[in-house]
Design an enzyme around this catalytic site. Structure first.
Site, PDB file in Angstrom:
ATOM      1  N   SER A  81       0.854  -1.187   0.000  1.00  0.00           N
ATOM      2  CA  SER A  81       0.000   0.000   0.000  1.00  0.00           C
ATOM      3  C   SER A  81       0.888   1.235   0.000  1.00  0.00           C
ATOM      4  O   SER A  81       2.113   1.135  -0.106  1.00  0.00           O
ATOM      5  CB  SER A  81      -0.926  -0.030   1.200  1.00  0.00           C
ATOM      6  OG  SER A  81      -0.159  -0.145   2.360  1.00  0.00           O
ATOM      7  N   GLU A 112      -0.309  12.266  -9.494  1.00  0.00           N
ATOM      8  CA  GLU A 112      -1.442  11.594 -10.127  1.00  0.00           C
ATOM      9  C   GLU A 112      -2.602  11.465  -9.157  1.00  0.00           C
ATOM     10  O   GLU A 112      -2.459  11.749  -7.968  1.00  0.00           O
ATOM     11  CB  GLU A 112      -1.025  10.216 -10.668  1.00  0.00           C
ATOM     12  CG  GLU A 112      -0.203   9.384  -9.724  1.00  0.00           C
ATOM     13  CD  GLU A 112       0.441   8.186 -10.434  1.00  0.00           C
ATOM     14  OE1 GLU A 112      -0.153   7.105 -10.359  1.00  0.00           O
ATOM     15  OE2 GLU A 112       1.516   8.343 -11.043  1.00  0.00           O
ATOM     16  N   LYS A 114      -5.387   9.692  -6.817  1.00  0.00           N
ATOM     17  CA  LYS A 114      -5.552   8.449  -6.069  1.00  0.00           C
ATOM     18  C   LYS A 114      -6.995   8.021  -6.285  1.00  0.00           C
ATOM     19  O   LYS A 114      -7.933   8.661  -5.787  1.00  0.00           O
ATOM     20  CB  LYS A 114      -5.268   8.664  -4.585  1.00  0.00           C
ATOM     21  CG  LYS A 114      -5.305   7.360  -3.803  1.00  0.00           C
ATOM     22  CD  LYS A 114      -4.740   7.547  -2.415  1.00  0.00           C
ATOM     23  CE  LYS A 114      -4.496   6.243  -1.674  1.00  0.00           C
ATOM     24  NZ  LYS A 114      -5.581   5.311  -1.685  1.00  0.00           N
ATOM     25  N   ASP A 116     -10.369   5.920  -6.085  1.00  0.00           N
ATOM     26  CA  ASP A 116     -11.005   5.232  -4.972  1.00  0.00           C
ATOM     27  C   ASP A 116     -11.847   4.066  -5.488  1.00  0.00           C
ATOM     28  O   ASP A 116     -13.071   4.132  -5.553  1.00  0.00           O
ATOM     29  CB  ASP A 116     -11.876   6.237  -4.208  1.00  0.00           C
ATOM     30  CG  ASP A 116     -12.221   5.728  -2.823  1.00  0.00           C
ATOM     31  OD1 ASP A 116     -11.609   4.735  -2.392  1.00  0.00           O
ATOM     32  OD2 ASP A 116     -13.098   6.328  -2.180  1.00  0.00           O
ATOM     33  N   TYR A 224      -1.839   2.725 -13.332  1.00  0.00           N
ATOM     34  CA  TYR A 224      -0.861   3.661 -12.764  1.00  0.00           C
ATOM     35  C   TYR A 224       0.485   3.041 -12.372  1.00  0.00           C
ATOM     36  O   TYR A 224       1.292   3.687 -11.729  1.00  0.00           O
ATOM     37  CB  TYR A 224      -1.439   4.357 -11.527  1.00  0.00           C
ATOM     38  CG  TYR A 224      -2.178   3.450 -10.541  1.00  0.00           C
ATOM     39  CD1 TYR A 224      -1.511   2.464  -9.836  1.00  0.00           C
ATOM     40  CD2 TYR A 224      -3.540   3.604 -10.335  1.00  0.00           C
ATOM     41  CE1 TYR A 224      -2.170   1.648  -8.953  1.00  0.00           C
ATOM     42  CE2 TYR A 224      -4.216   2.784  -9.441  1.00  0.00           C
ATOM     43  CZ  TYR A 224      -3.531   1.814  -8.755  1.00  0.00           C
ATOM     44  OH  TYR A 224      -4.186   1.000  -7.882  1.00  0.00           O
ATOM     45  N   LYS A 311      -4.316  12.482   1.142  1.00  0.00           N
ATOM     46  CA  LYS A 311      -5.763  12.196   1.119  1.00  0.00           C
ATOM     47  C   LYS A 311      -6.567  13.477   1.295  1.00  0.00           C
ATOM     48  O   LYS A 311      -6.241  14.311   2.141  1.00  0.00           O
ATOM     49  CB  LYS A 311      -6.112  11.231   2.257  1.00  0.00           C
ATOM     50  CG  LYS A 311      -5.360   9.900   2.163  1.00  0.00           C
ATOM     51  CD  LYS A 311      -6.216   8.813   1.614  1.00  0.00           C
ATOM     52  CE  LYS A 311      -6.937   8.132   2.738  1.00  0.00           C
ATOM     53  NZ  LYS A 311      -7.599   6.916   2.351  1.00  0.00           N
ATOM     54  N   CYS A 405     -50.543  10.991   8.395  1.00  0.00           N
ATOM     55  CA  CYS A 405     -49.888  10.578   7.149  1.00  0.00           C
ATOM     56  C   CYS A 405     -50.019  11.687   6.106  1.00  0.00           C
ATOM     57  O   CYS A 405     -51.137  12.120   5.805  1.00  0.00           O
ATOM     58  CB  CYS A 405     -50.513   9.290   6.619  1.00  0.00           C
ATOM     59  SG  CYS A 405     -49.865   8.830   5.011  1.00  0.00           S
ATOM     60  N   CYS A 408     -52.425  10.235   3.200  1.00  0.00           N
ATOM     61  CA  CYS A 408     -53.837   9.878   3.333  1.00  0.00           C
ATOM     62  C   CYS A 408     -54.494  10.489   4.572  1.00  0.00           C
ATOM     63  O   CYS A 408     -55.693  10.315   4.785  1.00  0.00           O
ATOM     64  CB  CYS A 408     -54.003   8.361   3.343  1.00  0.00           C
ATOM     65  SG  CYS A 408     -53.345   7.589   4.832  1.00  0.00           S
ATOM     66  N   CYS A 423     -47.830   4.735   9.002  1.00  0.00           N
ATOM     67  CA  CYS A 423     -49.222   4.986   8.647  1.00  0.00           C
ATOM     68  C   CYS A 423     -49.912   3.620   8.628  1.00  0.00           C
ATOM     69  O   CYS A 423     -49.527   2.741   7.849  1.00  0.00           O
ATOM     70  CB  CYS A 423     -49.304   5.633   7.271  1.00  0.00           C
ATOM     71  SG  CYS A 423     -50.972   5.590   6.604  1.00  0.00           S
ATOM     72  N   CYS A 429     -53.848   3.730   1.646  1.00  0.00           N
ATOM     73  CA  CYS A 429     -52.873   4.819   1.519  1.00  0.00           C
ATOM     74  C   CYS A 429     -52.126   4.634   0.192  1.00  0.00           C
ATOM     75  O   CYS A 429     -51.429   3.626  -0.003  1.00  0.00           O
ATOM     76  CB  CYS A 429     -51.929   4.767   2.716  1.00  0.00           C
ATOM     77  SG  CYS A 429     -50.633   5.998   2.658  1.00  0.00           S
TER      78      CYS A 429
HETATM   79  S1  IVH Z   1       0.566   3.124  -6.706  1.00  0.00           S
HETATM   80  C1  IVH Z   1       3.479   0.330  -4.488  1.00  0.00           C
HETATM   81  N1  IVH Z   1      -1.052   4.922  -7.687  1.00  0.00           N
HETATM   82  O1  IVH Z   1      -4.087   3.045  -3.431  1.00  0.00           O
HETATM   83  C2  IVH Z   1       2.464   1.352  -4.763  1.00  0.00           C
HETATM   84  N2  IVH Z   1      -1.939   3.399  -6.103  1.00  0.00           N
HETATM   85  O2  IVH Z   1      -2.771   2.729  -0.736  1.00  0.00           O
HETATM   86  C3  IVH Z   1       1.461   0.896  -5.700  1.00  0.00           C
HETATM   87  N3  IVH Z   1      -4.337   3.696  -5.674  1.00  0.00           N
HETATM   88  O3  IVH Z   1      -3.549  -0.394  -3.403  1.00  0.00           O
HETATM   89  C4  IVH Z   1       0.268   1.734  -5.762  1.00  0.00           C
HETATM   90  N4  IVH Z   1      -4.644   5.376  -7.058  1.00  0.00           N
HETATM   91  O4  IVH Z   1      -5.365   0.507  -4.932  1.00  0.00           O
HETATM   92  C5  IVH Z   1      -0.930   3.887  -6.840  1.00  0.00           C
HETATM   93  N5  IVH Z   1      -2.369   6.536  -8.694  1.00  0.00           N
HETATM   94  C6  IVH Z   1      -2.243   5.515  -7.857  1.00  0.00           C
HETATM   95  C7  IVH Z   1      -3.331   5.029  -7.120  1.00  0.00           C
HETATM   96  C8  IVH Z   1      -3.134   3.965  -6.236  1.00  0.00           C
HETATM   97  C9  IVH Z   1      -5.230   4.554  -6.189  1.00  0.00           C
HETATM   98  C10 IVH Z   1      -4.682   2.704  -4.643  1.00  0.00           C
HETATM   99  C11 IVH Z   1      -4.208   1.309  -4.955  1.00  0.00           C
HETATM  100  C12 IVH Z   1      -3.316   0.903  -3.819  1.00  0.00           C
HETATM  101  C13 IVH Z   1      -3.679   1.886  -2.768  1.00  0.00           C
HETATM  102  C14 IVH Z   1      -2.452   2.179  -1.938  1.00  0.00           C
END
Ligand code: IVH
Length: 668
Positions: A81, A112, A114, A116, A224, A311, A405, A408, A423, A429
């Site tokens: 992550s 770039e 992020k 969701d 990405y 974030k 209601c 009615c 109701c 109704c």
């Molecule tokens: S790069 C090793 N780029 O965020 C890093 N992740 O918290 C690889 N995500 O599991 C991830 N947009 O699902 C990367 N532009 C972006 C992203 C992105 C969304 C998500 C992805 C990842 C999570 C990481």
């Protein structure tokens, strides 16, 4: 003259190109009609020439097989992550730290979005998609290739380019806002639980066992991260641009930034501008561009040091309350709804937000024309989270819950311990009556197309449908006399009503709108009781013995069937020919030894039962299943799209190839 194989190849190439133009570039160059014609021609040729089948042909994108359970696959590179922060100054510190760690080398940063959604890893070999795996536990995930194949913006075969023979690409599977709202509207209509946000909807959809349903939901995917050996460039940005030219959707917002100032400007810009994007984003990601520098910086146990996520704070807006309305649901429950001055929140315009019940309305202490805080915070159903009391208009009165209601005029009742006012005028109704009709016809109930809120109201106003049984007395000329119906739509509705007589009993029971009896409970009661007659006679104790049924549900069922109006409806439904008992389930047919000594190989896609069901039937009837065709195979049970190699092998060994109906005949 071109050979059939060449024509098929050419059609596939053209269709792939049009898909790319439509789903990735947003620049279609032919009409939908012409595209459908190409697809139909290819489908016809593939049907006539199964020997040229290719599992990656664009005709397979719709998906039809039922996959039971997902196989798991280990990730070549673990899926980590990102470390994240809500603070711009922490992003700045990360930039500083990174530059220092690189001993002051010049360092480009890629900014770039992020996204969701839910992350996905795709593996390509020789330009063809071989596997799609979910993140899972980071080490291994579920193989969801079939579902991924339904996403039309994902190339199954890459466009020509400098792609390595083998690589992995990661991205995010998303349900665009528009599709998400459509899906939730449909779910609200069918009284199915709503998805809280597009992320849940995307990950839930990706794990469906039914690719045809996945295809219908309209997922999309943005990429990405490119991994592998022999990547075309030594930096992330250029690799992503290469990836775009191979056919992937790479977000336009990706930019190379130099220095903290540009990073901060990027944050400022996208904090607002992201609201215009068609998909949900929950932040930004900053990555060191040079792959060499990335390698230098390396990883912690959980995340790369060369990247950080910023974030966005939860979305909140302040808007004026126009008025509070009180909605009447099909069960008579009254919900206070704040009708707002329209306000833009996380990409959608919010006009209404539920305040759930009287207690919550009182806690919020809402006064007329108050300024209300509306929040989404990733959750889609907007909530009123507070009131800006400093903006309260002088003399504004507190909003009180209604005592009667709104539809009615009947005095409302509130049961002990319940938060909701109801109701009690169930049969008089109007929103309750039309609500029950709307529920009855829903896709997961009787699946009768063509009756929404307005049509239900129109049928009621014309005194044609005052309860669900009236549907079965509708005649074509009655519908055609209504303004809302043409010949076609009237015929379609009458047909749908006729077909609903085949709907299995469990769904009929759910369709009746017995208070507290949802889809699963209806199924359990139906399976236990087997016939409606039996269920109508059940005591509270017997009902309570059914899994998930407690005293409240049991009493509700008894009360429902005790009401003379309901008994009358049921006898009319019976007379109309609805299924009011469980049909003997194929899977419950007694075992036999009709297939003793026979070995079957199953291949292709089936329409009457799933592959697993056929396997189980073979075993229950004394036969054996095998994965490959040999001299010992007695029969190949073939569905549609059976692989050409298997067909050839069966033919060369003289093994008979039978279809579903032949097989069902053998065990019948
Ligand atoms: S790069 C090793 N780029 O965020 C890093 N992740 O918290 C690889 N995500 O599991 C991830 N947009 O699902 C990367 N532009 C972006 C992203 C992105 C969304 C998500 C992805 C990842 C999570 C990481």
């Amino acid at each position: 003259m071109e050979s059939v194989a060449e024509i098929i190849d050419d059609l596939r190439r053209q269709i792939n190109e049009h898909n790319h133009r439509y789903y990735v570039l947003n620049e279609p160059s032919i009409s939908d009609y012409d595209f459908d014609q190409l697809l139909k021609r290819l489908e016809a040729l593939e049907r006539e020439h199964p020997e040229f089948d290719d599992p990656l042909s664009p005709t397979h994108r719709v998906g039809s097989d039922i996959t039971k359970g997902f196989e798991q696959h280990a990730h070549v590179y673990p899926m980590l992550s990102l470390s994240n922060t809500y603070s711009v100054s922490e992003v700045d510190q990360w930039v500083d730290r990174t530059v220092k760690a690189l001993a002051g080398q010049e360092c480009e940063i890629v900014g770039e979005m992020k996204f969701d959604g839910t992350s996905i890893s795709l593996v390509y070999e020789h330009g063809r998609l071989v596997r799609a795996v979910t993140r899972g536990d980071g080490e291994k995930g579920d193989v969801v290739t079939q579902n991924i194949m339904t996403i039309k913006s994902i190339p199954l075969q890459l466009l020509p380019g400098d792609w390595p023979e083998m690589f992995e690409i990661r991205g995010e599977v998303l349900l665009p806002w528009k599709e998400f709202e459509r899906l939730n509207e449909e779910r609200a209509f069918n009284e199915e639980p709503l998805f809280a946000n597009p992320r849940n909807a995307a990950s839930g959809t990706l794990k469906l066992q039914n690719p045809a349903e996945v295809a219908r939901r309209g997922l999309d995917a943005y990429f990405y991260y490119l991994l592998g050996e022999n990547l075309p460039h030594d930096n992330h940005y250029d690799n992503m641009m290469a990836v775009r030219s191979w056919g992937f959707k790479v977000p336009d917002q990706m930019t190379v930034l130099r220095g903290i100032e540009e990073v901060d400007r990027y944050i400022n810009h996208w904090d607002k501008a992201r609201k215009e994007l068609p998909v949900a984003t929950d932040g930004l990601v900053f990555k060191v561009n040079s792959i060499k520098q990335q390698l230098n910086l390396g990883f912690t146990a959980k995340s790369p040091r060369w990247a950080i996520a910023y974030k966005f704070p939860a979305e909140r807006a302040l808007t004026e309350l126009r008025f509070v309305s009180f909605d009447v649901g099909r069960m008579g429950i009254i919900t206070p709804v704040a009708n707002l001055e329209p306000v833009l929140l996380s990409g959608t315009i919010v006009k209404r937000a539920s305040m759930h019940n009287e207690d919550i309305l009182n806690q919020l202490d809402v006064h007329e024309h108050d300024m209300l805080y509306v929040e989404k915070g990733g959750e889609i159903i907007p909530k009123i989270t507070g009131v800006d009391t400093s903006a309260r208009k002088p003399g504004a009165e507190k909003v009180k819950f209604v005592s009667h209601c709104p539809a009615c005029g009947t005095p409302l009742v509130r049961q002990d311990g319940e938060a909701a006012w109801m109701c009690p005028n169930k049969y008089g109704c109007v929103p309750q009556i039309t609500g029950r009709v709307e529920h009855f016809v829903g896709r997961r109930m009787m699946n009768i197309d063509g009756i929404g809120e307005e049509i239900a109201q129109a049928l009621f106003d014309a005194r044609l449908v005052e309860n669900i049984a009236d549907l079965y007395d509708l005649r074509l000329e009655q519908l055609m006399a209504l303004e809302r119906f043409g010949k076609k739509s009237a015929e379609r509705l009458i047909n749908g009503i006729e077909q609903s007589k085949q709907v299995p009993f469990e769904r009929v029971l759910y369709a009746l709108s017995i208070p507290f009896v949802g889809e699963t409970t209806a199924k359990k009661i139906a399976r236990h009781g087997r016939t409606l007659d039996r269920i109508m006679e059940m005591s509270e104790a017997e009902l309570c013995s059914i899994e998930d049924v407690g005293a409240v549900i049991a009493r509700s069922v008894i009360e429902y069937f005790a009401a003379p109006a309901n008994r009358q409806i049921i006898s009319r439904l019976r007379a109309a020919g609805l299924k009011l008992e469980i049909e003997e389930d194929e899977s419950l047919t007694p075992a036999s030894d009709r297939l003793k000594g026979l070995t079957f190989v199953i291949s292709g896609v089936f329409s009457k039962h799933s592959r697993d069901e056929y396997k189980a039937m073979i075993e229950r009837n004394g036969g054996k299943n095998s994965g490959s065709i040999s001299k010992k195979t007695s029969y190949v049970l073939a569905g549609e799209n059976m692989g050409p190699a298997k067909l050839e092998k069966a033919t060369s060994l003289g093994v008979p190839v039978i279809g579903e109906d032949d097989f069902l005949g053998m065990i019948d």
